[in-house]
Design an enzyme around this catalytic site. Structure first.
Site, PDB file in Angstrom:
ATOM      1  N   TYR A 137       1.154  -0.780   0.053  1.00 25.96           N
ATOM      2  CA  TYR A 137      -0.365  -0.297   0.111  1.00 25.96           C
ATOM      3  C   TYR A 137       0.814   1.271   0.014  1.00 25.96           C
ATOM      4  O   TYR A 137       1.135   2.129   0.738  1.00 25.96           O
ATOM      5  CB  TYR A 137      -1.032  -0.255   1.223  1.00 25.96           C
ATOM      6  CG  TYR A 137      -2.023   0.981   0.935  1.00 25.96           C
ATOM      7  CD1 TYR A 137      -3.164   0.776   0.640  1.00 25.96           C
ATOM      8  CD2 TYR A 137      -1.959   1.733   2.365  1.00 25.96           C
ATOM      9  CE1 TYR A 137      -4.004   1.943   0.786  1.00 25.96           C
ATOM     10  CE2 TYR A 137      -2.664   2.574   2.662  1.00 25.96           C
ATOM     11  CZ  TYR A 137      -4.361   2.691   2.423  1.00 25.96           C
ATOM     12  OH  TYR A 137      -5.332   3.925   1.751  1.00 25.96           O
ATOM     13  N   HIS A 142      -2.204   7.613  -3.419  1.00 26.70           N
ATOM     14  CA  HIS A 142      -3.689   7.034  -3.099  1.00 26.70           C
ATOM     15  C   HIS A 142      -3.677   6.058  -1.428  1.00 26.70           C
ATOM     16  O   HIS A 142      -4.962   7.301  -1.327  1.00 26.70           O
ATOM     17  CB  HIS A 142      -2.654   4.870  -3.377  1.00 26.70           C
ATOM     18  CG  HIS A 142      -3.922   4.606  -3.433  1.00 26.70           C
ATOM     19  ND1 HIS A 142      -5.514   4.189  -3.802  1.00 26.70           N
ATOM     20  CD2 HIS A 142      -4.631   3.398  -2.452  1.00 26.70           C
ATOM     21  CE1 HIS A 142      -5.789   3.636  -3.535  1.00 26.70           C
ATOM     22  NE2 HIS A 142      -5.155   2.845  -2.819  1.00 26.70           N
ATOM     23  N   ARG A 151     -11.802   8.076   5.900  1.00 23.30           N
ATOM     24  CA  ARG A 151     -11.588   8.657   7.310  1.00 23.30           C
ATOM     25  C   ARG A 151     -11.996  10.166   7.484  1.00 23.30           C
ATOM     26  O   ARG A 151     -13.039  10.788   7.964  1.00 23.30           O
ATOM     27  CB  ARG A 151      -9.913   7.914   7.788  1.00 23.30           C
ATOM     28  CG  ARG A 151     -10.016   6.544   7.814  1.00 23.30           C
ATOM     29  CD  ARG A 151      -9.423   5.996   8.804  1.00 23.30           C
ATOM     30  NE  ARG A 151      -7.784   6.629   8.512  1.00 23.30           N
ATOM     31  CZ  ARG A 151      -7.132   5.754   7.203  1.00 23.30           C
ATOM     32  NH1 ARG A 151      -7.810   4.679   6.634  1.00 23.30           N
ATOM     33  NH2 ARG A 151      -6.272   6.561   6.492  1.00 23.30           N
ATOM     34  N   GLN A 249     -15.658  -4.520   0.127  1.00 21.92           N
ATOM     35  CA  GLN A 249     -14.927  -3.862   1.180  1.00 21.92           C
ATOM     36  C   GLN A 249     -14.243  -2.615   1.522  1.00 21.92           C
ATOM     37  O   GLN A 249     -14.223  -3.079   3.620  1.00 21.92           O
ATOM     38  CB  GLN A 249     -13.110  -3.098  -0.009  1.00 21.92           C
ATOM     39  CG  GLN A 249     -12.233  -2.834   0.845  1.00 21.92           C
ATOM     40  CD  GLN A 249     -11.065  -1.780  -0.334  1.00 21.92           C
ATOM     41  OE1 GLN A 249     -11.813  -2.122  -1.327  1.00 21.92           O
ATOM     42  NE2 GLN A 249     -10.124  -1.730   0.107  1.00 21.92           N
ATOM     43  N   TYR A 253     -14.112  -4.895   6.065  1.00 21.50           N
ATOM     44  CA  TYR A 253     -12.233  -4.528   5.600  1.00 21.50           C
ATOM     45  C   TYR A 253     -12.033  -4.405   7.283  1.00 21.50           C
ATOM     46  O   TYR A 253     -10.833  -4.978   7.764  1.00 21.50           O
ATOM     47  CB  TYR A 253     -11.485  -3.638   5.220  1.00 21.50           C
ATOM     48  CG  TYR A 253     -12.006  -2.239   5.368  1.00 21.50           C
ATOM     49  CD1 TYR A 253     -12.614  -1.095   5.648  1.00 21.50           C
ATOM     50  CD2 TYR A 253     -10.212  -1.317   5.918  1.00 21.50           C
ATOM     51  CE1 TYR A 253     -12.885  -0.119   5.799  1.00 21.50           C
ATOM     52  CE2 TYR A 253     -10.860  -0.415   6.145  1.00 21.50           C
ATOM     53  CZ  TYR A 253     -11.923  -0.158   6.108  1.00 21.50           C
ATOM     54  OH  TYR A 253     -11.733   1.872   6.979  1.00 21.50           O
ATOM     55  N   LYS A 262     -11.236  -8.625  -3.257  1.00 19.79           N
ATOM     56  CA  LYS A 262      -9.767  -8.424  -3.744  1.00 19.79           C
ATOM     57  C   LYS A 262      -9.243  -9.397  -4.014  1.00 19.79           C
ATOM     58  O   LYS A 262      -7.883 -10.026  -4.906  1.00 19.79           O
ATOM     59  CB  LYS A 262      -8.452  -7.556  -2.812  1.00 19.79           C
ATOM     60  CG  LYS A 262      -8.877  -6.560  -2.938  1.00 19.79           C
ATOM     61  CD  LYS A 262      -7.950  -5.721  -1.730  1.00 19.79           C
ATOM     62  CE  LYS A 262      -8.449  -4.451  -2.220  1.00 19.79           C
ATOM     63  NZ  LYS A 262      -7.573  -3.000  -3.521  1.00 19.79           N
ATOM     64  N   THR A 358      -1.547   0.297  -5.385  1.00 20.74           N
ATOM     65  CA  THR A 358      -2.372   0.892  -5.967  1.00 20.74           C
ATOM     66  C   THR A 358      -1.161   2.768  -6.188  1.00 20.74           C
ATOM     67  O   THR A 358      -0.878   3.057  -5.294  1.00 20.74           O
ATOM     68  CB  THR A 358      -3.493   1.963  -6.417  1.00 20.74           C
ATOM     69  OG1 THR A 358      -4.851   1.285  -5.593  1.00 20.74           O
ATOM     70  CG2 THR A 358      -3.887   2.850  -7.084  1.00 20.74           C
TER      71      THR A 358
HETATM   72 CA    CA Z   1      -4.522  -3.333  -4.170  1.00 24.61          CA
END
Ligand code: CA
Length: 426
Positions: A137, A142, A151, A249, A253, A262, A358
């Site tokens: 990540y 991103h 958030r 998601q 999550y 995913k 990403t």
């Molecule tokens: Ca990903």
């Protein structure tokens, strides 16, 4: 300089000027012709070359390879497992065989007659058997965009983000090669203002523009890799589309991270481009502030300048490019990711895959997912055929491309192309 990378080399095989596969690339993949098993291949221009045939014709005899049956396999793992010394020697040998100076090879009718195929005439298979798969990540842009949307814009990055290359262990069984159609996944979602979930096809199907590296060397349980040696463990790279169902998601999550949102299909490009081929395209990464812990520090340029793009092609209409990004935007580099992955003693295997996360850049047009490009659907993307997209529709095809380019050479992946089919009937 790496022998195969010589920018002055020309091949006796035709290569168009804008090809991702000049003689300086020499990627590795698994091709399949009708009625046969797969075999190890490389590609120059639009010509796919069967390396098992080259081996049989004696073109690798002088390399004294440990095992030549690796070329007959229908995955690259055994070939990669020979180690960089031998795989780089094969890459250099291929550059010499197909160099325009090699008139002997150019006039070898067995070579052309038995080993050459037009790229359009063969099927490309999964290049590696992926044992373990990690998704990082690692793009600050991103993570900031997602944190802002879900958030708090003032605390978009969580406190650990600039200290740890955040990642999770993903599912390797559903990593598939370009061209594999994927059904819209079904799952649990919590509709807006509802207090209990419903079950059905995702309404928010998205792509994530990522790259992934394949490891080519093992470690034993308990051992760790240092940043200075991490690149010795990286065989090569592919484009990686981390398809994501945003509504699934969002509901699933917490607290353990991504799961079924995913793991319904993650397409990759079929040619593994070696890390060595990208040697001319090393660049400095973003400045890391605050200073990282000592085990994550590194020397030299560990980021790579690789242009990336995503296009969406509706059925029976032309494709629209929706994103232009670059691998160099990644905050954490591959060496840091692999070092972090192994710092606890977790062992690394040949054929493991590590996706970047990403890859979003600083500009709106460089965001690597529809979630960010449309800002959760608020600003739909206009398509060339007059329609709009907030997320991906059934029958859309997602196309990702990537290449590096300087004054002399262009090194690329070709593409990873995925058609989305409607959800399967129960
Ligand atoms: Ca990903």
């Amino acid at each position: 300089m790496i022998k195969a990378n010589d920018p002055n080399r020309k091949s006796w095989i035709d290569v168009s000027k804008d090809s991702d596969f000049p003689i300086q690339n020499i990627p590795f993949g698994i091709y399949k012709k009708e009625g046969a098993q797969g075999a190890v291949a490389t590609r120059i221009g639009d010509t796919v070359i069967d390396l098992s045939v080259l081996s049989r014709l004696g073109y690798f005899d002088h390399l004294n390879l440990e095992d030549t049956s690796v070329f007959e396999k229908c995955r690259l793992n055994d070939f990669i497992g020979l180690g960089k010394k031998q795989t780089n020697a094969v890459r250099d040998a291929l550059a010499d065989i197909f160099d325009s100076a090699n008139t002997k090879a150019a006039s070898d009718s067995d070579l052309k007659g038995q080993a050459f195929y037009k790229a359009d005439d063969v099927e490309m298979l999964m290049p590696v058997e992926v044992g373990d798969y990690t998704d990082f990540y690692s793009s600050k842009e991103h993570a900031t965009n997602v944190g802002t949307m879900f958030r708090d814009p003032d605390n978009a990055l969580l406190p650990n983000w600039k200290h740890i290359p955040v990642g999770y262990h993903g599912r390797s069984s559903s990593i598939v090669v370009s061209g594999t159609p994927i059904h819209r996944p079904k799952g649990q979602t919590l509709p807006k203002d509802a207090n209990k979930p419903v079950f059905g096809p995702t309404k928010l199907l998205d792509f994530e523009l990522e790259m992934a590296f394949v490891t080519g060397k093992q470690t034993r349980l308990g051992d760790s890799i240092r940043t200075a040696e991490a690149e010795e463990y990286i065989f090569g790279l592919v484009l990686f589309n981390d398809l994501s169902a945003r509504d699934i998601q969002k509901w699933e999550y917490v607290p353990l991270g991504p799961f079924l949102a995913k793991s319904f299909g993650s397409p990759i490009s079929p040619w593994v481009v070696t890390l060595e081929a990208f040697e001319p395209f090393r660049v400095e990464g973003p400045k890391q502030e605050p200073e990282v812990l000592p085990y994550l520090k590194f020397d030299g340029k560990k980021s790579y300048d690789i242009d990336l793009e995503v296009a969406i092609q509706p059925e029976k209409a032309e494709a629209t490019t929706v994103c232009n990004s670059n691998f160099k935007y990644m905050y954490w580099n591959m060496s840091q990711q692999l070092t972090h992955q192994s710092v606890n003693g977790c062992n690394i295997n040949v054929g493991d895959m590590y996706a970047s996360g990403t890859i979003s850049g600083p500009d709106k047009g460089s965001f690597g997912s529809m979630l960010e490009l449309t800002w959760r659907g608020q600003n739909p993307v206009k398509m060339a055929d007059g329609t709009e997209r907030k997320f991906i529709h059934d029958h859309d095809t997602i196309i990702m491309r990537g290449h590096s380019k300087n004054a002399n050479t262009r090194i690329g992946f070709g593409e990873v192309k995925t058609k989305i089919l409607p959800a399967k009937e129960d």
